[in-house]
Enzyme design. Structure first.
Site, PDB file in Angstrom:
ATOM      1  N   CYS A 115     -12.879 -13.113  47.382  1.00 28.35           N
ATOM      2  CA  CYS A 115     -12.232 -11.954  48.030  1.00 28.35           C
ATOM      3  C   CYS A 115     -11.282 -11.224  47.083  1.00 28.35           C
ATOM      4  O   CYS A 115     -10.929 -10.068  47.313  1.00 28.35           O
ATOM      5  CB  CYS A 115     -11.476 -12.403  49.263  1.00 28.35           C
ATOM      6  SG  CYS A 115     -12.498 -13.362  50.374  1.00 28.35           S
ATOM      7  N   HIS A 256      -5.977  -7.849  52.164  1.00 28.77           N
ATOM      8  CA  HIS A 256      -7.308  -8.405  52.399  1.00 28.77           C
ATOM      9  C   HIS A 256      -7.549  -8.487  53.905  1.00 28.77           C
ATOM     10  O   HIS A 256      -6.646  -8.830  54.675  1.00 28.77           O
ATOM     11  CB  HIS A 256      -7.396  -9.789  51.758  1.00 28.77           C
ATOM     12  CG  HIS A 256      -8.727 -10.431  51.960  1.00 28.77           C
ATOM     13  ND1 HIS A 256      -9.908  -9.743  51.800  1.00 28.77           N
ATOM     14  CD2 HIS A 256      -9.073 -11.698  52.333  1.00 28.77           C
ATOM     15  CE1 HIS A 256     -10.924 -10.552  52.043  1.00 28.77           C
ATOM     16  NE2 HIS A 256     -10.442 -11.735  52.375  1.00 28.77           N
ATOM     17  N   ASN A 286     -14.483 -10.016  57.757  1.00 24.47           N
ATOM     18  CA  ASN A 286     -14.111 -10.282  56.364  1.00 24.47           C
ATOM     19  C   ASN A 286     -15.333 -10.019  55.482  1.00 24.47           C
ATOM     20  O   ASN A 286     -16.326 -10.739  55.571  1.00 24.47           O
ATOM     21  CB  ASN A 286     -13.645 -11.740  56.255  1.00 24.47           C
ATOM     22  CG  ASN A 286     -13.220 -12.125  54.853  1.00 24.47           C
ATOM     23  OD1 ASN A 286     -13.424 -11.363  53.895  1.00 24.47           O
ATOM     24  ND2 ASN A 286     -12.648 -13.303  54.715  1.00 24.47           N
TER      25      ASN A 286
HETATM   26  N1  COA Z   1     -15.286 -20.075  68.939  1.00 25.18           N
HETATM   27  C1  COA Z   1     -14.705 -21.017  69.719  1.00 25.18           C
HETATM   28  N2  COA Z   1     -14.101 -22.098  69.219  1.00 25.18           N
HETATM   29  C2  COA Z   1     -14.072 -22.247  67.879  1.00 25.18           C
HETATM   30  C3  COA Z   1     -14.648 -21.303  67.028  1.00 25.18           C
HETATM   31  C4  COA Z   1     -15.287 -20.198  67.605  1.00 25.18           C
HETATM   32  N3  COA Z   1     -15.883 -19.246  66.854  1.00 25.18           N
HETATM   33  N4  COA Z   1     -14.473 -21.698  65.761  1.00 25.18           N
HETATM   34  C5  COA Z   1     -13.792 -22.854  65.802  1.00 25.18           C
HETATM   35  N5  COA Z   1     -13.560 -23.184  67.092  1.00 25.18           N
HETATM   36  C6  COA Z   1     -12.878 -24.361  67.577  1.00 25.18           C
HETATM   37  C7  COA Z   1     -12.985 -25.520  66.617  1.00 25.18           C
HETATM   38  O1  COA Z   1     -14.173 -26.241  66.827  1.00 25.18           O
HETATM   39  C8  COA Z   1     -11.765 -26.321  66.961  1.00 25.18           C
HETATM   40  O2  COA Z   1     -12.047 -27.055  68.112  1.00 25.18           O
HETATM   41  P1  COA Z   1     -11.474 -28.561  68.294  1.00 25.18           P
HETATM   42  O3  COA Z   1      -9.984 -28.417  68.260  1.00 25.18           O
HETATM   43  O4  COA Z   1     -12.022 -28.983  69.601  1.00 25.18           O
HETATM   44  O5  COA Z   1     -11.999 -29.305  67.115  1.00 25.18           O
HETATM   45  C9  COA Z   1     -10.770 -25.245  67.337  1.00 25.18           C
HETATM   46  O6  COA Z   1     -11.506 -24.072  67.682  1.00 25.18           O
HETATM   47  C10 COA Z   1      -9.887 -24.887  66.162  1.00 25.18           C
HETATM   48  O7  COA Z   1      -8.884 -24.112  66.706  1.00 25.18           O
HETATM   49  P2  COA Z   1      -7.579 -23.858  65.897  1.00 25.18           P
HETATM   50  O8  COA Z   1      -7.227 -25.032  65.071  1.00 25.18           O
HETATM   51  O9  COA Z   1      -6.533 -23.405  66.840  1.00 25.18           O
HETATM   52  O10 COA Z   1      -8.060 -22.655  64.963  1.00 25.18           O
HETATM   53  P3  COA Z   1      -7.153 -21.823  64.051  1.00 25.18           P
HETATM   54  O11 COA Z   1      -5.997 -21.257  64.801  1.00 25.18           O
HETATM   55  O12 COA Z   1      -6.870 -22.545  62.781  1.00 25.18           O
HETATM   56  O13 COA Z   1      -8.105 -20.602  63.722  1.00 25.18           O
HETATM   57  C11 COA Z   1      -9.388 -19.747  61.924  1.00 25.18           C
HETATM   58  C12 COA Z   1      -9.263 -20.848  62.993  1.00 25.18           C
HETATM   59  C13 COA Z   1     -10.622 -20.050  61.089  1.00 25.18           C
HETATM   60  C14 COA Z   1      -9.560 -18.408  62.624  1.00 25.18           C
HETATM   61  C15 COA Z   1      -8.114 -19.729  61.052  1.00 25.18           C
HETATM   62  O14 COA Z   1      -7.818 -21.021  60.606  1.00 25.18           O
HETATM   63  C16 COA Z   1      -8.241 -18.799  59.869  1.00 25.18           C
HETATM   64  O15 COA Z   1      -8.383 -17.610  60.016  1.00 25.18           O
HETATM   65  N6  COA Z   1      -8.129 -19.344  58.650  1.00 25.18           N
HETATM   66  C17 COA Z   1      -8.240 -18.549  57.456  1.00 25.18           C
HETATM   67  C18 COA Z   1      -9.680 -18.178  57.252  1.00 25.18           C
HETATM   68  C19 COA Z   1      -9.840 -17.158  56.189  1.00 25.18           C
HETATM   69  O16 COA Z   1      -9.074 -16.255  56.088  1.00 25.18           O
HETATM   70  N7  COA Z   1     -10.888 -17.328  55.415  1.00 25.18           N
HETATM   71  C20 COA Z   1     -11.254 -16.426  54.411  1.00 25.18           C
HETATM   72  C21 COA Z   1     -10.275 -16.407  53.308  1.00 25.18           C
HETATM   73  S1  COA Z   1     -10.732 -15.239  52.140  1.00 25.18           S
END
Ligand code: COA
Length: 329
Positions: A115, A256, A286
């Site tokens: 990215c 970003h 993204n």
């Molecule tokens: N729909 C529903 N549930 C989902 C899901 C989806 N698309 N994706 C994941 N989950 C579930 C997981 O299985 C997990 O369930 P569990 O607790 O039963 O195991 C739970 O949601 C995770 O939730 P949480 O820990 O609250 O998620 P989060 O607040 O960390 O959000 C992201 C997840 C990925 C959105 C967040 O961590 C994020 O944006 N991280 C950075 C990602 C990024 O920017 N990447 C690119 C960088 S260049």
């Protein structure tokens, strides 16, 4: 050695026509619009057509940037494509773009900085032009992430989209804007938290592992989130200081486009009002190296800042990599 100042003479972007909404994704994986919107801010993403490759997206964005810069393709002497989804492992996607544009004089190569790639390319082009090695550079961030997405993995498939953004850089003339300061960085100790594990020399795709979807994005979301906020804040602060600016001098921050909660955290830590922070991730998700390039082009064309005003771009990606730029437009 002091470098000549470099300006952004034109920008362009291209998004494929096909829209994939959160409602569409609800029919593919176990997810909801509510979950995706509340955790990320993303409502839709674009998906390249069958047969449309990363270089096709890049070429369309490039044509718009060249038109705005009023520079002919044959006058380009440098093309850098930033991508993690190249048309082929070799030759570089930039070579296909050079051919598509008939930019015969241009040296063309790719960089892989996820990215952060578009701003890495900007820093390279800025130095090469500033030192007098090249005159007119085209830098492009372009991705067809849909080709490297595991459409059965709800943790990742809701986050990414396809698109391309481009900019033409050349020496700044008297009275024109210029790139004021840049910061780029890498932490190779964190390769494991965001990667495409298969398809390279470390893990070739074989008949035995073909069903494991190893040539698709894999991510530890929470870890990535934590690093993203820290690194982006530090990089943005550095370029603002180096450029001799204060928060009040910044007309727009172009971050970003990965997650609205990350963007809000950055705005908060930089003490920048939300209305001065550009967001388009609700439309495109993204798009990795393309994200900040598309956002820069859209923000400029929407008049979010004018010539002479200061903007800050800041990005973060796999590697880990990060980068920031303070630019007088
Ligand atoms: N729909 C529903 N549930 C989902 C899901 C989806 N698309 N994706 C994941 N989950 C579930 C997981 O299985 C997990 O369930 P569990 O607790 O039963 O195991 C739970 O949601 C995770 O939730 P949480 O820990 O609250 O998620 P989060 O607040 O960390 O959000 C992201 C997840 C990925 C959105 C967040 O961590 C994020 O944006 N991280 C950075 C990602 C990024 O920017 N990447 C690119 C960088 S260049």
């Amino acid at each position: 050695m002091s470098l000549a100042p470099v300006t952004i003479a034109g920008t362009g972007s291209y998004l494929p026509e096909k829209v994939l909404t959160n409602a569409d994704l609800e029919t593919i994986v176990d997810t909801t619009d509510e979950w995706i919107t509340s955790r990320t801010g993303i409502k839709a993403r674009r998906i390249a057509a069958e047969g449309q490759s990363t270089s096709d997206l890049a070429t369309e964005a490039a044509k718009k940037a060249l038109a705005q810069a009023n520079i002919a393709a044959e006058d380009l002497d440098l093309i850098i494509v930033a991508t993690i989804t190249p048309d082929t492992l070799t030759p570089a996607t930039a070579c296909y773009v050079q051919d598509n544009l008939e930019a015969r004089k241009a040296v063309a190569f790719d960089i892989s900085a996820a990215c952060s790639g578009f701003l890495y390319a900007m820093e390279m082009a800025r130095n090469l032009i500033g030192a007098g090695s090249f005159q007119n550079a085209l830098i492009i961030g372009a991705e067809k992430l849909s080709a490297f997405t595991n459409w059965e993995d709800r943790n990742t498939c809701v986050l990414f989209g396809d698109g391309a953004g481009a900019a033409v850089l050349r020496k700044s003339e008297e009275g024109e804007g210029r790139i004021l300061a840049m910061e780029i960085g890498t932490d190779g100790a964190q390769t494991g938290i965001l990667n495409i594990p298969g398809g390279g020399s470390a893990c070739p795709i074989t008949i035995d592992n073909a069903n494991d979807k190893l040539a698709s994005l894999s991510m530890l979301g929470k870890e990535v989130f934590r690093h993203a906020v820290t690194r982006m804040k530090t990089a943005a602060t550095k370029v603002v200081e180096e450029a001799g600016l204060e928060s009040k001098d910044i007309a727009q921050v172009i971050p970003h486009q990965a997650n609205l909660r990350i963007i809000d955290a950055i705005a908060d830590r930089l003490t920048i009002d939300n209305d001065k922070v550009f967001v388009n991730l609700h439309k495109y998700g993204n798009t990795s190296a393309a994200a900040v390039a598309i956002a820069l082009d859209e923000a400029a064309r929407e008049g979010k800042f004018k010539r002479g005003e200061n903007i800050v771009c800041v990005v973060f990606g796999a590697g880990l990599t990060w980068a920031a730029a303070a630019i007088e437009w």
